[in-house]
Design a protein around this motif. Structure first.
Motif, PDB file in Angstrom:
ATOM      1  N   SER A  23      62.620  -0.252  22.293  1.00  0.00           N
ATOM      2  CA  SER A  23      62.857   0.545  21.092  1.00  0.00           C
ATOM      3  C   SER A  23      63.445   1.906  21.444  1.00  0.00           C
ATOM      4  CB  SER A  23      61.545   0.728  20.321  1.00  0.00           C
ATOM      5  OG  SER A  23      60.967  -0.523  19.995  1.00  0.00           O
ATOM      6  N   ASP A  24      62.916   2.553  22.490  1.00  0.00           N
ATOM      7  CA  ASP A  24      63.444   3.851  22.910  1.00  0.00           C
ATOM      8  C   ASP A  24      64.911   3.738  23.322  1.00  0.00           C
ATOM      9  OD1 ASP A  24      61.021   5.021  22.435  1.00  0.00           O
ATOM     10  OD2 ASP A  24      60.393   5.094  24.532  1.00  0.00           O
ATOM     11  N   PHE A  27      67.044   3.428  20.149  1.00  0.00           N
ATOM     12  CA  PHE A  27      67.226   4.713  19.469  1.00  0.00           C
ATOM     13  C   PHE A  27      68.252   5.583  20.205  1.00  0.00           C
ATOM     14  CE2 PHE A  27      62.731   4.011  17.833  1.00  0.00           C
ATOM     15  CZ  PHE A  27      63.150   3.655  16.564  1.00  0.00           C
ATOM     16  N   SER A  28      68.245   5.520  21.525  1.00  0.00           N
ATOM     17  CA  SER A  28      69.225   6.284  22.304  1.00  0.00           C
ATOM     18  C   SER A  28      70.645   5.806  22.015  1.00  0.00           C
ATOM     19  CB  SER A  28      68.926   6.147  23.800  1.00  0.00           C
ATOM     20  OG  SER A  28      67.655   6.673  24.121  1.00  0.00           O
ATOM     21  N   ILE A  30      71.658   4.323  19.250  1.00  0.00           N
ATOM     22  CA  ILE A  30      71.996   4.707  17.876  1.00  0.00           C
ATOM     23  C   ILE A  30      72.521   6.140  17.839  1.00  0.00           C
ATOM     24  CG2 ILE A  30      71.041   5.147  15.575  1.00  0.00           C
ATOM     25  CD1 ILE A  30      69.005   2.877  16.201  1.00  0.00           C
ATOM     26  N   VAL A  69      67.263  10.152  12.956  1.00  0.00           N
ATOM     27  CA  VAL A  69      66.922   9.181  14.001  1.00  0.00           C
ATOM     28  C   VAL A  69      65.806   9.727  14.890  1.00  0.00           C
ATOM     29  CG1 VAL A  69      67.772   7.915  16.017  1.00  0.00           C
ATOM     30  CG2 VAL A  69      69.212   8.123  13.987  1.00  0.00           C
ATOM     31  N   ILE A  72      62.599   9.249  13.057  1.00  0.00           N
ATOM     32  CA  ILE A  72      62.181   7.843  13.136  1.00  0.00           C
ATOM     33  C   ILE A  72      61.528   7.573  14.488  1.00  0.00           C
ATOM     34  CG2 ILE A  72      62.958   5.438  13.143  1.00  0.00           C
ATOM     35  CD1 ILE A  72      65.250   6.327  11.290  1.00  0.00           C
ATOM     36  N   TRP A  73      62.127   8.118  15.536  1.00  0.00           N
ATOM     37  CA  TRP A  73      61.549   7.948  16.874  1.00  0.00           C
ATOM     38  C   TRP A  73      60.163   8.589  16.954  1.00  0.00           C
ATOM     39  CZ3 TRP A  73      60.028  11.472  20.621  1.00  0.00           C
ATOM     40  CH2 TRP A  73      59.685  10.913  21.859  1.00  0.00           C
ATOM     41  N   HIS A  76      57.790   6.358  15.271  1.00  0.00           N
ATOM     42  CA  HIS A  76      57.597   5.179  16.118  1.00  0.00           C
ATOM     43  C   HIS A  76      56.683   5.515  17.295  1.00  0.00           C
ATOM     44  CE1 HIS A  76      58.757   1.851  18.849  1.00  0.00           C
ATOM     45  NE2 HIS A  76      59.018   1.194  17.721  1.00  0.00           N
ATOM     46  N   VAL A  98      63.663  -1.335  14.188  1.00  0.00           N
ATOM     47  CA  VAL A  98      64.794  -0.930  15.032  1.00  0.00           C
ATOM     48  C   VAL A  98      66.114  -1.396  14.413  1.00  0.00           C
ATOM     49  CG1 VAL A  98      65.858  -1.202  17.301  1.00  0.00           C
ATOM     50  CG2 VAL A  98      63.388  -0.914  17.117  1.00  0.00           C
ATOM     51  N   ALA A 101      67.088   0.811  11.492  1.00  0.00           N
ATOM     52  CA  ALA A 101      67.467   2.140  11.991  1.00  0.00           C
ATOM     53  C   ALA A 101      68.868   2.118  12.598  1.00  0.00           C
ATOM     54  CB  ALA A 101      66.454   2.625  13.021  1.00  0.00           C
ATOM     55  N   SER A 102      69.246   0.994  13.193  1.00  0.00           N
ATOM     56  CA  SER A 102      70.564   0.901  13.830  1.00  0.00           C
ATOM     57  C   SER A 102      71.704   0.888  12.813  1.00  0.00           C
ATOM     58  CB  SER A 102      70.637  -0.362  14.699  1.00  0.00           C
ATOM     59  OG  SER A 102      70.596  -1.531  13.898  1.00  0.00           O
TER      60      SER A 102
END
Length: 215
Positions: A23-24, A27-28, A30, A69, A72-73, A76, A98, A101-102
């Motif tokens: 997930s991390d 997010f990176s 995105i 974002v 959101i992280w 999360h 995820v 969010a993408s």
């Protein structure tokens, strides 16, 4: 469920480290895609500064989307700080979080293009698209709180079983605010709708550690 049954169940569950790492990384990626959406001006010689200034909607949209974002992280991270085990259902729910969010680089790009071109109808459509995507992103969090409320064996032992009992209200409030933004954007003003959507981001930042649970 008895203590012995919970212990027997948790021995067959996976650790959340790989899911959190995946997930991390997502997010990176995105955030990286958001940076790629900033429009590169093709200015004639001597006009670069002017063209860069004209691209201010891209810069504002990037900052807002980046903060979103990041929030959101944070939400999360709060969630996985309290999880000790993960089952297949929670894995799928996390993919939904995820996955939605993408999507954020897409409506961000559409919104910037609409405001750059200055067409009011396009701005209205872009704001509604953005609000609907944020609705989907908010709705993706509803199953996780419901699932953890029903499966306390997935939560760290020092936490109360009611840790996530009232957290389901957070995404519901976000969805309502996004629907209001969509209505305002279409019937009143796209700019006013954007203000509401920014308030939604602020709301999720304010509640990133969850609502207080009575003890």
């Amino acid at each position: 469920m008895s203590i012995l049954e919970i212990k027997s169940t948790t021995t067959n569950l996976a650790e959340p480290r790989r899911v959190e790492g995946f997930s991390d990384a997502a997010f990176s990626i995105i955030i990286t895609l958001l940076a790629l959406e900033i429009h590169r001006p093709s200015a004639i010689p001597g006009k670069l500064a002017e063209e860069l200034l004209l691209e201010w909607p891209s810069y504002v949209a990037y900052v807002v989307a980046f903060v979103y974002v990041g929030i959101i992280w944070l939400n999360h991270h709060y969630l996985f700080e309290r999880i000790c085990k993960i089952d297949l259902t929670l894995n799928w729910i996390n993919l939904g979080i995820v996955g939605t969010a993408s999507l954020i680089p897409f409506p961000t790009s559409v919104l910037v293009s609409a405001f750059r071109d200055g067409n009011l109808m396009d701005q209205k459509a872009a704001v509604i698209l953005y609000a609907m995507i944020v609705c989907f992103m908010s709705a993706a969090w509803i199953p996780v709180f419901y699932h953890l409320r029903r499966h306390p064996e997935l939560i760290k032992s020092h936490l109360l079983n009611t840790e996530f009992s009232n957290q389901i209200l957070r995404p519901i409030v976000g969805i309502v605010l996004c629907l209001i933004a969509a209505v305002v954007g279409w019937f009143i003003s796209p700019v006013a709708a954007i203000v509401i959507l920014v308030l939604v981001i602020g709301y999720y930042a304010w509640t990133s550690q969850g609502f207080r649970t009575p003890r």
